[in-house]
Design an enzyme around this catalytic site. Structure first.
Site, mmCIF file in Angstrom:
data_model
loop_
_atom_site.group_PDB
_atom_site.id
_atom_site.type_symbol
_atom_site.label_atom_id
_atom_site.label_comp_id
_atom_site.label_asym_id
_atom_site.label_seq_id
_atom_site.Cartn_x
_atom_site.Cartn_y
_atom_site.Cartn_z
ATOM 1 C CE1 TYR A 1 13.862 -36.179 -83.358
ATOM 2 C CE2 TYR A 1 13.462 -37.951 -84.939
ATOM 3 C CZ TYR A 1 13.048 -37.198 -83.845
ATOM 4 O OH TYR A 1 11.843 -37.467 -83.259
ATOM 5 C CB SER B 1 11.586 -41.491 -82.774
ATOM 6 O OG SER B 1 11.284 -41.625 -84.146
HETATM 7 N N1 NAP Z 1 5.691 -35.896 -84.667
HETATM 8 C C1 NAP Z 1 6.287 -37.008 -84.990
HETATM 9 O O1 NAP Z 1 6.146 -37.526 -86.127
HETATM 10 C C2 NAP Z 1 7.154 -37.744 -83.978
HETATM 11 C C3 NAP Z 1 7.497 -39.063 -84.254
HETATM 12 C C4 NAP Z 1 8.300 -39.749 -83.351
HETATM 13 C C5 NAP Z 1 8.731 -39.123 -82.195
HETATM 14 N N2 NAP Z 1 8.378 -37.825 -81.965
HETATM 15 C C6 NAP Z 1 8.871 -37.204 -80.732
HETATM 16 O O2 NAP Z 1 7.758 -36.805 -79.956
HETATM 17 C C7 NAP Z 1 8.111 -35.691 -79.142
HETATM 18 C C8 NAP Z 1 7.072 -34.590 -79.306
HETATM 19 O O3 NAP Z 1 7.080 -34.161 -80.641
HETATM 20 P P1 NAP Z 1 5.841 -33.450 -81.354
HETATM 21 O O4 NAP Z 1 5.574 -34.197 -82.595
HETATM 22 O O5 NAP Z 1 4.747 -33.221 -80.388
HETATM 23 O O6 NAP Z 1 6.558 -32.083 -81.782
HETATM 24 P P2 NAP Z 1 6.109 -30.556 -81.623
HETATM 25 O O7 NAP Z 1 4.679 -30.386 -81.960
HETATM 26 O O8 NAP Z 1 7.130 -29.772 -82.377
HETATM 27 O O9 NAP Z 1 6.274 -30.284 -80.056
HETATM 28 C C9 NAP Z 1 7.540 -30.216 -79.468
HETATM 29 C C10 NAP Z 1 7.394 -29.732 -78.031
HETATM 30 O O10 NAP Z 1 8.710 -29.601 -77.493
HETATM 31 C C11 NAP Z 1 8.808 -28.314 -76.882
HETATM 32 N N3 NAP Z 1 10.193 -27.842 -76.879
HETATM 33 C C12 NAP Z 1 11.003 -27.624 -77.945
HETATM 34 N N4 NAP Z 1 12.180 -27.145 -77.528
HETATM 35 C C13 NAP Z 1 12.105 -27.054 -76.168
HETATM 36 C C14 NAP Z 1 12.995 -26.629 -75.150
HETATM 37 N N5 NAP Z 1 14.240 -26.188 -75.424
HETATM 38 N N6 NAP Z 1 12.584 -26.689 -73.867
HETATM 39 C C15 NAP Z 1 11.349 -27.130 -73.556
HETATM 40 N N7 NAP Z 1 10.451 -27.547 -74.477
HETATM 41 C C16 NAP Z 1 10.834 -27.501 -75.761
HETATM 42 C C17 NAP Z 1 7.878 -27.423 -77.678
HETATM 43 O O11 NAP Z 1 7.419 -26.332 -76.905
HETATM 44 P P3 NAP Z 1 8.021 -24.843 -76.953
HETATM 45 O O12 NAP Z 1 8.414 -24.552 -78.360
HETATM 46 O O13 NAP Z 1 6.885 -24.030 -76.443
HETATM 47 O O14 NAP Z 1 9.177 -24.861 -76.011
HETATM 48 C C18 NAP Z 1 6.717 -28.373 -77.946
HETATM 49 O O15 NAP Z 1 5.827 -28.357 -76.874
HETATM 50 C C19 NAP Z 1 9.522 -35.282 -79.578
HETATM 51 O O16 NAP Z 1 10.468 -35.800 -78.687
HETATM 52 C C20 NAP Z 1 9.666 -35.926 -80.932
HETATM 53 O O17 NAP Z 1 11.014 -36.192 -81.231
HETATM 54 C C21 NAP Z 1 7.594 -37.111 -82.835
#
Ligand code: NAP
Length: 265
Positions: A154, A141
């Site tokens: 985080y 991130s």
């Molecule tokens: N969105 C943003 O603004 C942003 C910005 C920078 C970085 N990121 C990073 O990008 C990545 C993806 O985030 P996103 O925005 O796509 O968030 P999201 O929509 O909340 O998706 C998170 C994913 O992680 C999975 N997950 C959560 N806990 C888990 C576990 N214990 N085991 C396996 N899978 C798990 C969830 O699936 P299940 O619940 O089905 O397990 C879901 O598929 C993350 O690492 C986040 O920190 C996001």
């Protein structure tokens, strides 16, 4: 030399929605075979249906569970023979001051955002090194480069993940295995809804949002071009540059972004 994504076997954590799901679609469209994993199996099955056919393998996986990780990798290898690309994407956050962050949330962020990606990398590295090719892609991130208040824990897990990418890349020099660190900025996913909030509103940085498809395009592009680091967004690059010039200025900027947000796109 470019990395050949076509026919690669790509193992993605957190592929049930958001950035992970978009990455699965983008890699599959590029001709890769994808192993999509997460806890929500129904979502994975619907993704597999959407992508169609034999190039997708959905596996239920809580990536913080060592036994489940081992089983999922075994199933992936049984089906496709190998893992060429690991996308460590699953992640979660709590919006809270450090003082108010519950210990169990700290544990969860450390195990999901940091320990699990390290364990996954350890599990696939021997076969990649033996083949002399492969990629570990870590979804970190922008807050891994410059922390944001009320997401401090985080931010710390993402800073550690970014540092892990850097160190691992140096260790793997000459092996043919790439380590790619992706630093998305605020992305339009369920991330902000799924995150826990303790005593604070979700930080208004969420106003500036990119699509998960845009992040996924950057991930596949970075894989093809064997990039080391990709920071998504002008703001993300600006804040990293600012930090190199003045820590005080970068801190103040993030403080104000967390407090007042950024203009919507
Ligand atoms: N969105 C943003 O603004 C942003 C910005 C920078 C970085 N990121 C990073 O990008 C990545 C993806 O985030 P996103 O925005 O796509 O968030 P999201 O929509 O909340 O998706 C998170 C994913 O992680 C999975 N997950 C959560 N806990 C888990 C576990 N214990 N085991 C396996 N899978 C798990 C969830 O699936 P299940 O619940 O089905 O397990 C879901 O598929 C993350 O690492 C986040 O920190 C996001």
């Amino acid at each position: 030399m470019k990395y050949n994504v076509t026919d690669a076997v790509v193992f993605i954590t957190g592929a049930s929605r958001g950035i992970g799901r978009a990455c699965a679609v983008a890699f599959a469209r590029a001709g890769a075979r994808v192993v999509v994993t997460a806890r929500s199996f129904d979502e994975l099955q619907s993704l597999a249906k959407q992508l169609g056919g034999s190039c997708v393998l959905p596996i239920q996986l809580d990536v913080t569970d060592a036994a489940q990780r081992e089983l999922a990798l075994r199933q992936a290898r049984q089906r496709f023979g190998r893992v060429d690309v690991l996308v460590n994407n699953a992640g979660w956050a709590t919006f809270a001051t450090v003082e108010k962050t519950p210990p169990e949330h700290i544990e969860r962020m450390l195990s999901l955002n940091l320990a699990a990606p390290i364990a996954m990398a350890q599990a696939v590295l021997p076969e990649m090194i033996a083949r002399g090719s492969g990629q570990i892609i870590n979804i970190s991130s922008v807050v891994g480069a410059q922390a944001i208040p009320r997401m401090t824990v985080y931010s710390a897990t993402k800073a550690a993940l970014t540092s892990f990418s850097t160190g691992l890349r140096m260790e793997l020099r000459g092996t043919g295995v790439d380590v790619i660190n992706i630093a998305p900025s605020s992305t339009r996913t369920d991330f902000f809804e799924v995150a826990a909030s303790v005593d604070v509103e979700a930080t208004r940085i969420a106003k500036t949002q990119y699509s998960p498809q845009r992040v996924a395009r950057a991930v596949v592009g970075a894989s093809r071009r064997r990039k080391r680091e990709v920071t998504l967004s002008l703001e993300g690059n600006a804040i990293s540059l600012m930090r190199r010039c003045s820590h005080r200025l970068a801190d103040m900027t993030m403080y104000w972004i967390a407090r007042f947000g950024m203009p919507s796109k």
